[in-house]
Enzyme design. Structure first.
Site, PDB file in Angstrom:
ATOM      1  N   ASP A  46       0.869  -1.177   0.000  1.00 22.45           N
ATOM      2  CA  ASP A  46       0.000   0.000   0.000  1.00 22.45           C
ATOM      3  C   ASP A  46       0.905   1.227   0.000  1.00 22.45           C
ATOM      4  O   ASP A  46       2.125   1.115   0.155  1.00 22.45           O
ATOM      5  CB  ASP A  46      -0.957  -0.049   1.202  1.00 22.45           C
ATOM      6  CG  ASP A  46      -2.185   0.833   0.983  1.00 22.45           C
ATOM      7  OD1 ASP A  46      -2.228   1.565  -0.020  1.00 22.45           O
ATOM      8  OD2 ASP A  46      -3.103   0.793   1.828  1.00 22.45           O
TER       9      ASP A  46
ATOM     10  N   ASP B 226      -3.773   7.138  -3.663  1.00 19.26           N
ATOM     11  CA  ASP B 226      -5.116   7.681  -3.879  1.00 19.26           C
ATOM     12  C   ASP B 226      -5.481   8.615  -2.734  1.00 19.26           C
ATOM     13  O   ASP B 226      -4.795   8.656  -1.715  1.00 19.26           O
ATOM     14  CB  ASP B 226      -6.124   6.523  -3.966  1.00 19.26           C
ATOM     15  CG  ASP B 226      -5.998   5.534  -2.810  1.00 19.26           C
ATOM     16  OD1 ASP B 226      -4.857   5.224  -2.421  1.00 19.26           O
ATOM     17  OD2 ASP B 226      -7.035   5.078  -2.284  1.00 19.26           O
TER      18      ASP B 226
ATOM     19  N   CYS C 182      -8.747 -24.051  17.677  1.00 19.26           N
ATOM     20  CA  CYS C 182      -7.561 -23.863  16.850  1.00 19.26           C
ATOM     21  C   CYS C 182      -6.346 -24.300  17.673  1.00 19.26           C
ATOM     22  O   CYS C 182      -6.442 -24.466  18.885  1.00 19.26           O
ATOM     23  CB  CYS C 182      -7.453 -22.408  16.403  1.00 19.26           C
ATOM     24  SG  CYS C 182      -6.831 -21.292  17.663  1.00 19.26           S
TER      25      CYS C 182
ATOM     26  N   CYS D 189      -5.982 -22.242  20.907  1.00 19.47           N
ATOM     27  CA  CYS D 189      -6.989 -22.408  21.953  1.00 19.47           C
ATOM     28  C   CYS D 189      -7.017 -23.829  22.517  1.00 19.47           C
ATOM     29  O   CYS D 189      -7.332 -24.023  23.689  1.00 19.47           O
ATOM     30  CB  CYS D 189      -8.359 -22.043  21.418  1.00 19.47           C
ATOM     31  SG  CYS D 189      -8.462 -20.312  20.949  1.00 19.47           S
TER      32      CYS D 189
HETATM   33  N1  GUN Z   1      -6.234   1.260   3.409  1.00 18.33           N
HETATM   34  C1  GUN Z   1      -7.473   1.364   3.937  1.00 18.33           C
HETATM   35  N2  GUN Z   1      -8.255   2.162   3.160  1.00 18.33           N
HETATM   36  C2  GUN Z   1      -7.505   2.542   2.120  1.00 18.33           C
HETATM   37  C3  GUN Z   1      -7.780   3.350   0.959  1.00 18.33           C
HETATM   38  O1  GUN Z   1      -8.872   3.876   0.757  1.00 18.33           O
HETATM   39  N3  GUN Z   1      -6.727   3.519   0.078  1.00 18.33           N
HETATM   40  C4  GUN Z   1      -5.512   2.925   0.277  1.00 18.33           C
HETATM   41  N4  GUN Z   1      -4.549   3.129  -0.627  1.00 18.33           N
HETATM   42  N5  GUN Z   1      -5.245   2.186   1.357  1.00 18.33           N
HETATM   43  C5  GUN Z   1      -6.234   1.979   2.258  1.00 18.33           C
HETATM   44 ZN    ZN Z   2      -8.645 -20.291  18.696  1.00 22.29          ZN
END
Ligand code: GUN
Ligand code: ZN
Length: 633
Positions: free
Chosen positions: A89, A124, A276, A279
């Protein structure tokens, strides 16, 4: 990048996504790795969960001198010690949380490319749910501009361009349409974290729909920040392929545990309602007495076990045609989700969902709650009944619902009557000869239906009487009819359109029936095998002789899938039709419909069964569009 649809239940789909480092089956959940604070090593995640893809943040790396230099020198895969696919991201979320960040939108894309990210994300602009319209529009415009510019410098990297637009339907649609036309492969739905954090699921669903509806089916759709299993099924049912979760770690930090039905605080539990590996080997008291760091790690692991197992459960449901069952089940566990499902009752949305809905499913349809009656497959039955049904008499007798299939109980009544016999079923009136067609015989409803569901069946009955000018009478008028022939007629019209039965049955009809069940197997017209009836869903498969008749009867493009000249020889050898060889096709074809495979000159080549609808066939570059069944000799 290769992206190919393998299996589906409506918009919910199992696809293969291939990046430089991995072949990933979607829907997939990407755990968020914070490069500054690695709670569980990616290598460990790979070992425990067979993890193929994760997501991390390039902005966090970029901003730290140490991490930046390291990433540039060794690459992101070495830095995180992970050889699967890595999505990054861009810092958008940080700017939403901390205010403006100091980075150039193209520089961060270039940085992601240089560190070898499999899938990079543009910077963005995060539109929040309370941004004003002018502000939201400005952010959308700027996001689109950055997307165009980023595409020029992305090099070999797969690019992800998020859709923004806040809660404004027209801005979301506009942004989605614009991005859909661009050359990016991944299209996340952005700006939704505040909706999920506050359980504003009705708005979330609207946002997913106004984005998804305008995106090409060949785009990989990601839902940013969707880390809780309560919303996995509805997101996936609306066509989301990738989800990411920081929640597993965030919740663990606050001693909160994720369960399929919701979240619980560790302190509030007496027992651990989970088995799991975490747990199973401990209990609440032990966990509470542990060092904070160790507890956090264990809770994070538990959270991941639950989330991944939910994804697997959903994938099973897609394969079995049961995605809506899980969606409705979750809605019963969360009132906000129940409200969200109400959004799907909008006529325009139902039409959209119906276009992607499978003709039939392998498993029976199980009633869960009032939403069940609004599923796309029931909507389709009700619409087709109004559009395609051809009553043989205007006099109609309504019979009460009995054990399925209704024809077994009412066979004598039908055969001795000249009136129409309709059974009052929970999904509306059912003409007796359609009693074995999916989902009529293959559905299970409680004996006592809720009032809301009852009134929707009544409404369809009213419409039907009005549409065909039918008159209800008390007792059927005496006459003589053949339930088998009627079954074939009624089914043909419902499956292939009004009046098709007149041409397909124009001649001498012979039937082959199953010795054990007595059900119709094969239909012969003047000695030629034209149709087979499938025992499990009561629909027909077309034989090539039947396809010839349909081909003569309907002018193009009805029921056609038109293929490129270069694909003709392949198909003649019995091979399947791949999407990239489809020139065009009938927009009324649905997934798993029978179809006529033809050349551009409308020569019939073969008959087959679709996997995709028209929008999908035209969009996908990889994968099968039609399974070829029989070739014209
Ligand atoms: N992570 C959570 N929401 C967003 C988003 O709207 N854009 C981007 N790039 N990362 C995110
Ligand atoms: Zn668990």
């Amino acid at each position: 990048m290769r992206f190919e649809l393998k299996e589906r239940d409506g918009l919910a789909r199992i696809c293969i996504l291939e990046t430089k480092h991995a072949k990933i089956e979607t829907p997939a959940l990407l755990p968020v790795i914070n490069p500054n604070k690695i709670l569980i090593e990616p290598k460990e995640l790979k070992r425990l969960f067979n993890l193929k893809i994760l997501i991390t943040n390039s902005y966090i790396i970029y901003r730290s001198d140490r991490l930046r230099e390291d990433a540039l020198e060794r690459g992101i895969h070495e830095l995180l010690d992970f050889d699967g696919a890595i999505m990054t991201d861009s810092g958008t979320f940080q700017s939403y949380v901390y205010g403006d960040i100091d980075i150039d939108p193209l520089e961060i894309v270039d940085f992601q490319r240089r560190i070898g990210s499999d899938i990079g994300t543009i910077l963005d602009l995060f539109v929040t749910p309370d941004d004003s319209y002018p502000k939201a529009r400005k952010k959308v415009k700027e996001t689109l501009k950055r997307a165009r510019e980023s595409l020029r410098i992305r090099g070999e990297m797969i690019l992800s361009c998020p859709i923004q637009g806040g809660l404004y339907d027209d801005l979301r649609s506009y942004c989605a349409r614009e991005i859909s036309g661009m050359d990016c492969e991944v299209t996340p739905i952005g700006g939704v974290v505040p909706l999920m954090e506050n359980q504003r699921y009705a708005e979330l669903v609207k946002v997913i729909i106004s984005s998804r509806m305008h995106l090409s089916p060949s785009k990989v759709v990601h839902l940013f920040g969707a880390g809780h299993p309560i919303i996995f099924p509805i997101a996936i049912a609306l066509g989301v392929d990738l989800l990411d979760s920081a929640s597993y770690a965030k919740y663990a930090r606050d001693d909160r545990m994720i369960f399929p039905w919701g979240t619980e605080k560790l302190q509030d539990l007496k027992e651990l309602p989970c088995n799991c590996p975490v747990c199973a080997r401990t209990d609440v008291k032990d966990l509470l007495e542990m060092e904070k760091e160790e507890r956090e790690r264990r809770l994070a692991l538990h959270n991941l076990y639950v989330c991944f197992s939910e994804i697997r459960r959903i994938k099973n449901a897609i394969r079995d045609g049961e995605i809506w069952e899980i969606v409705e089940e979750k809605a019963s566990q969360n009132p906000m989700l129940m409200d969200a499902l109400r959004e799907l009752r909008d006529e325009r949305i139902k039409e959209w969902l119906e276009r992607f809905e499978n003709l039939s499913k392998r498993s029976a349809l199980f009633y869960r709650n009032t939403h069940t009656l609004h599923r796309p497959v029931i909507y389709r039955y009700q619409r087709r009944l109004l559009e395609r049904y051809v009553p043989r008499s205007r006099e109609v007798v309504f019979m009460e619902e009995v054990e399925k299939p209704y024809g077994k109980v009412y066979r004598k009544v039908w055969e001795g009557s000249s009136s129409e016999i309709l059974v009052d079923s929970p999904i509306g009136p059912v003409p007796l000869p359609l009693d074995e067609m999916y989902p009529i015989a293959q559905s299970v409803f409680p004996r006592s239906m809720d009032e809301e569901s009852k009134s929707s069946a009544e409404e369809l009955k009213r419409k039907l009487l009005e549409r065909f000018g039918m008159k209800p009478i008390k007792r059927p008028r005496k006459g003589k009819r053949d339930l088998d022939i009627d079954r074939i007629r009624y089914t043909l019209d419902m499956q292939f359109g009004r009046g098709v039965s007149d041409v397909l049955l124009d001649g001498e009809i012979d039937l082959v029936k199953s010795k054990t069940t007595g059900k119709i197997r094969n239909v012969y017209l003047d000695g030629r095998h034209i149709l087979s009836m499938r025992a499990h869903d009561g629909f027909f498969t077309l034989k090539i002789e039947g396809a010839r008749i349909l081909h003569n009867f309907y002018s193009p493009p009805r029921f056609r899938v038109i293929i490129e000249d270069e694909a003709i020889d392949f198909v003649r050898k019995g091979r399947n039709v791949f999407s990239r060889f489809v020139v065009d096709c009938d927009s009324r074809l649905r997934p798993f419909d029978e179809c006529l495979i033809v050349s551009k000159d409308d020569d019939l080549i073969a008959v087959g069964r679709t996997l995709l609808n028209r929008e999908e066939m035209l969009a996908f570059e990889y994968g099968v569009a039609v399974k070829t069944r029989e070739v014209l000799k």
